[in-house]
Design a protein around this motif. Structure first.
Motif, PDB file in Angstrom:
ATOM      1  N   GLU A  95       0.809  -1.214   0.000  1.00 23.18           N
ATOM      2  CA  GLU A  95       0.000   0.000   0.000  1.00 23.18           C
ATOM      3  C   GLU A  95       0.847   1.271   0.000  1.00 23.18           C
ATOM      4  OE1 GLU A  95      -2.517  -0.271   3.402  1.00 23.18           O
ATOM      5  OE2 GLU A  95      -3.813  -1.825   2.538  1.00 23.18           O
ATOM      6  N   MET A  96       2.007   1.205   0.655  1.00 24.80           N
ATOM      7  CA  MET A  96       2.790   2.413   0.902  1.00 24.80           C
ATOM      8  C   MET A  96       4.098   2.475   0.126  1.00 24.80           C
ATOM      9  SD  MET A  96       0.770   3.745   3.129  1.00 24.80           S
ATOM     10  CE  MET A  96       1.754   5.078   3.773  1.00 24.80           C
ATOM     11  N   GLY A  97       4.465   1.407  -0.550  1.00 24.63           N
ATOM     12  CA  GLY A  97       5.760   1.348  -1.210  1.00 24.63           C
ATOM     13  C   GLY A  97       6.005   2.506  -2.166  1.00 24.63           C
ATOM     14  N   ILE A 152      18.344  -0.557   6.540  1.00 25.78           N
ATOM     15  CA  ILE A 152      18.116  -1.872   5.924  1.00 25.78           C
ATOM     16  C   ILE A 152      16.827  -1.863   5.109  1.00 25.78           C
ATOM     17  CG2 ILE A 152      17.554  -4.281   6.412  1.00 25.78           C
ATOM     18  CD1 ILE A 152      19.449  -4.080   8.826  1.00 25.78           C
ATOM     19  N   TRP A 153      15.746  -1.392   5.716  1.00 27.40           N
ATOM     20  CA  TRP A 153      14.467  -1.368   5.003  1.00 27.40           C
ATOM     21  C   TRP A 153      14.514  -0.432   3.797  1.00 27.40           C
ATOM     22  CZ3 TRP A 153      11.553  -5.232   5.430  1.00 27.40           C
ATOM     23  CH2 TRP A 153      11.372  -5.899   6.642  1.00 27.40           C
ATOM     24  N   ARG A 154      15.217   0.671   3.939  1.00 25.22           N
ATOM     25  CA  ARG A 154      15.350   1.625   2.835  1.00 25.22           C
ATOM     26  C   ARG A 154      16.096   0.984   1.662  1.00 25.22           C
ATOM     27  NH1 ARG A 154      18.487   5.579   0.505  1.00 25.22           N
ATOM     28  NH2 ARG A 154      17.495   7.638   0.225  1.00 25.22           N
ATOM     29  N   GLU A 155      17.185   0.305   1.963  1.00 27.19           N
ATOM     30  CA  GLU A 155      17.978  -0.353   0.928  1.00 27.19           C
ATOM     31  C   GLU A 155      17.130  -1.400   0.202  1.00 27.19           C
ATOM     32  OE1 GLU A 155      21.469  -1.407  -1.284  1.00 27.19           O
ATOM     33  OE2 GLU A 155      20.967   0.344  -0.049  1.00 27.19           O
ATOM     34  N   TRP A 156      16.372  -2.160   0.954  1.00 28.37           N
ATOM     35  CA  TRP A 156      15.537  -3.213   0.357  1.00 28.37           C
ATOM     36  C   TRP A 156      14.439  -2.596  -0.520  1.00 28.37           C
ATOM     37  CZ3 TRP A 156      10.265  -4.381   1.361  1.00 28.37           C
ATOM     38  CH2 TRP A 156       9.815  -5.580   0.828  1.00 28.37           C
ATOM     39  N   LEU A 157      13.792  -1.561  -0.010  1.00 24.80           N
ATOM     40  CA  LEU A 157      12.668  -0.966  -0.732  1.00 24.80           C
ATOM     41  C   LEU A 157      13.107  -0.289  -2.016  1.00 24.80           C
ATOM     42  CD1 LEU A 157       9.631  -0.183  -0.725  1.00 24.80           C
ATOM     43  CD2 LEU A 157      10.308   1.924   0.440  1.00 24.80           C
ATOM     44  N   LEU A 158      14.202   0.466  -1.945  1.00 24.07           N
ATOM     45  CA  LEU A 158      14.611   1.287  -3.088  1.00 24.07           C
ATOM     46  C   LEU A 158      15.441   0.527  -4.116  1.00 24.07           C
ATOM     47  CD1 LEU A 158      15.535   4.640  -1.291  1.00 24.07           C
ATOM     48  CD2 LEU A 158      13.372   4.004  -2.380  1.00 24.07           C
ATOM     49  N   HIS A 159      15.785  -0.711  -3.809  1.00 26.56           N
ATOM     50  CA  HIS A 159      16.610  -1.475  -4.741  1.00 26.56           C
ATOM     51  C   HIS A 159      15.939  -2.779  -5.167  1.00 26.56           C
ATOM     52  CE1 HIS A 159      19.508   1.389  -3.066  1.00 26.56           C
ATOM     53  NE2 HIS A 159      20.141   1.248  -4.197  1.00 26.56           N
ATOM     54  N   GLY A 160      14.669  -2.665  -5.459  1.00 25.63           N
ATOM     55  CA  GLY A 160      13.975  -3.739  -6.158  1.00 25.63           C
ATOM     56  C   GLY A 160      13.326  -4.801  -5.309  1.00 25.63           C
ATOM     57  N   GLN A 161      13.464  -4.735  -3.977  1.00 24.87           N
ATOM     58  CA  GLN A 161      12.819  -5.712  -3.095  1.00 24.87           C
ATOM     59  C   GLN A 161      13.103  -7.138  -3.573  1.00 24.87           C
ATOM     60  OE1 GLN A 161       8.665  -4.607  -2.386  1.00 24.87           O
ATOM     61  NE2 GLN A 161       9.126  -2.510  -2.956  1.00 24.87           N
ATOM     62  N   GLN A 162      14.362  -7.405  -3.868  1.00 27.38           N
ATOM     63  CA  GLN A 162      14.739  -8.688  -4.466  1.00 27.38           C
ATOM     64  C   GLN A 162      14.698  -9.846  -3.468  1.00 27.38           C
ATOM     65  OE1 GLN A 162      18.467  -8.219  -6.535  1.00 27.38           O
ATOM     66  NE2 GLN A 162      17.815  -6.341  -7.551  1.00 27.38           N
ATOM     67  N   ARG A 164      13.317 -11.980  -0.088  1.00 27.73           N
ATOM     68  CA  ARG A 164      12.021 -12.239   0.539  1.00 27.73           C
ATOM     69  C   ARG A 164      11.850 -11.348   1.765  1.00 27.73           C
ATOM     70  NH1 ARG A 164      10.230 -17.132   2.685  1.00 27.73           N
ATOM     71  NH2 ARG A 164      12.245 -17.234   3.746  1.00 27.73           N
ATOM     72  N   LEU A 165      10.632 -10.887   1.960  1.00 22.61           N
ATOM     73  CA  LEU A 165      10.330 -10.025   3.098  1.00 22.61           C
ATOM     74  C   LEU A 165      10.665 -10.719   4.407  1.00 22.61           C
ATOM     75  CD1 LEU A 165       9.092  -7.259   3.813  1.00 22.61           C
ATOM     76  CD2 LEU A 165       6.868  -8.365   3.885  1.00 22.61           C
ATOM     77  N   ALA A 166      10.364 -12.002   4.499  1.00 21.60           N
ATOM     78  CA  ALA A 166      10.654 -12.747   5.727  1.00 21.60           C
ATOM     79  C   ALA A 166      12.152 -12.802   5.997  1.00 21.60           C
ATOM     80  CB  ALA A 166      10.082 -14.158   5.624  1.00 21.60           C
ATOM     81  N   ASP A 167      12.957 -12.881   4.942  1.00 26.06           N
ATOM     82  CA  ASP A 167      14.410 -12.928   5.123  1.00 26.06           C
ATOM     83  C   ASP A 167      14.943 -11.589   5.636  1.00 26.06           C
ATOM     84  OD1 ASP A 167      14.473 -15.543   4.270  1.00 26.06           O
ATOM     85  OD2 ASP A 167      14.978 -15.044   2.188  1.00 26.06           O
ATOM     86  N   ILE A 168      14.397 -10.488   5.131  1.00 21.42           N
ATOM     87  CA  ILE A 168      14.827  -9.179   5.611  1.00 21.42           C
ATOM     88  C   ILE A 168      14.405  -8.975   7.062  1.00 21.42           C
ATOM     89  CG2 ILE A 168      14.614  -6.689   5.272  1.00 21.42           C
ATOM     90  CD1 ILE A 168      16.276  -8.090   3.165  1.00 21.42           C
ATOM     91  N   HIS A 169      13.209  -9.421   7.399  1.00 17.77           N
ATOM     92  CA  HIS A 169      12.730  -9.349   8.779  1.00 17.77           C
ATOM     93  C   HIS A 169      13.677 -10.110   9.709  1.00 17.77           C
ATOM     94  CE1 HIS A 169      10.071  -9.472  12.228  1.00 17.77           C
ATOM     95  NE2 HIS A 169      10.079 -10.785  12.201  1.00 17.77           N
ATOM     96  N   LEU A 170      14.085 -11.300   9.298  1.00 18.22           N
ATOM     97  CA  LEU A 170      15.010 -12.098  10.101  1.00 18.22           C
ATOM     98  C   LEU A 170      16.370 -11.414  10.214  1.00 18.22           C
ATOM     99  CD1 LEU A 170      15.663 -14.712  11.619  1.00 18.22           C
ATOM    100  CD2 LEU A 170      16.239 -15.754   9.411  1.00 18.22           C
ATOM    101  N   LEU A 171      16.822 -10.818   9.103  1.00 16.28           N
ATOM    102  CA  LEU A 171      18.106 -10.122   9.104  1.00 16.28           C
ATOM    103  C   LEU A 171      18.093  -8.959  10.098  1.00 16.28           C
ATOM    104  CD1 LEU A 171      20.924  -9.587   7.873  1.00 16.28           C
ATOM    105  CD2 LEU A 171      19.783  -8.173   6.148  1.00 16.28           C
ATOM    106  N   VAL A 172      17.019  -8.187  10.101  1.00 13.45           N
ATOM    107  CA  VAL A 172      16.909  -7.062  11.024  1.00 13.45           C
ATOM    108  C   VAL A 172      17.000  -7.548  12.469  1.00 13.45           C
ATOM    109  CG1 VAL A 172      15.330  -5.314  11.928  1.00 13.45           C
ATOM    110  CG2 VAL A 172      15.631  -5.551   9.467  1.00 13.45           C
ATOM    111  N   GLY A 173      16.252  -8.609  12.795  1.00 13.63           N
ATOM    112  CA  GLY A 173      16.284  -9.131  14.154  1.00 13.63           C
ATOM    113  C   GLY A 173      17.650  -9.649  14.544  1.00 13.63           C
TER     114      GLY A 173
END
Length: 203
Positions: A95-97, A152-162, A164-173
């Motif tokens: 919705e917000m991307g 981290i979220w900025r890099e993922w969002l602005l560079h194609g979201q290549q 998986r969302l779950a993997d980025i969530h795990l990376l942040v944690g």
């Protein structure tokens, strides 16, 4: 419909029209170049409707992003199960991307960053592991972690979201826990290091 409900509906409609119009105008020019006159003309509302609800154009964007960003942090603070958190994050970025990407191009990303900072402080204020921290160290720690997580979220969002969302969530944690364990907290008043327990994992 009662007069009160009717007035509330008019207010909500005005806010929605102004928000939609502002995001449309931001597709064409930076925030600093947009005038109230052209905004209300595009939104189809009066200047009075604008000033009744907002003081600045930034206020419109804050009102738009604030509850959505807060909801994501609510999931973390309230320890919502991982699957539900991922689903909420997926919906948020769907919705917000576009608006988040637009923020970088049209020079209003600072509004989102400040909201993110505020919610990161809220997260630490609600995390019992940090209750005993020196207030100064806690403030700088929250700022440090906010910049990293946001980046981290900025890099993922602005560079194609290549990834998986779950993997980025795990990376942040993982990075939050690793940084917490490695750095601890600095007692700025006594010039000593005070160990911090890693963040309690929710999963």
């Amino acid at each position: 419909m009662s007069a009160t409900k009717h007035a509330q509906q008019i207010r909500e409609d005005s806010i929605n029209y102004l928000t939609t119009a502002l995001l449309q105008l931001l597709e064409k020019k930076p925030l600093a170049e947009i005038k109230v006159t052209e905004l209300v003309a595009r939104a189809g509302v009066s200047r009075m409707a604008y000033y009744r609800n907002f003081d600045t154009l930034e206020d419109i964007l804050r009102a738009y992003f604030a509850p959505r960003i807060s909801h994501l942090f609510d999931d973390v603070i309230e320890r919502v199960p991982t699957d539900a958190k991922i689903a909420d994050m997926q919906q948020f970025f769907e919705e917000m991307g576009a608006a988040l990407s637009l923020a970088e191009r049209r020079n209003y990303e600072y509004i989102i960053q400040r909201l993110f900072d505020g919610n990161m402080r809220r997260f630490y204020d609600n995390n019992r592991h940090w209750d005993g921290l020196d207030p100064t160290a806690k403030r700088y720690w929250a700022k440090f972690m906010s910049a990293g997580v946001y980046g981290i979220w900025r890099e993922w969002l602005l560079h194609g979201q290549q990834e998986r969302l779950a993997d980025i969530h795990l990376l942040v944690g993982t990075m939050q826990d690793a940084t917490s364990a490695a750095l601890g907290s600095v007692d700025l008043h006594n010039n000593a290091r005070m160990p911090i327990s890693p963040n309690e994992r929710e999963d």
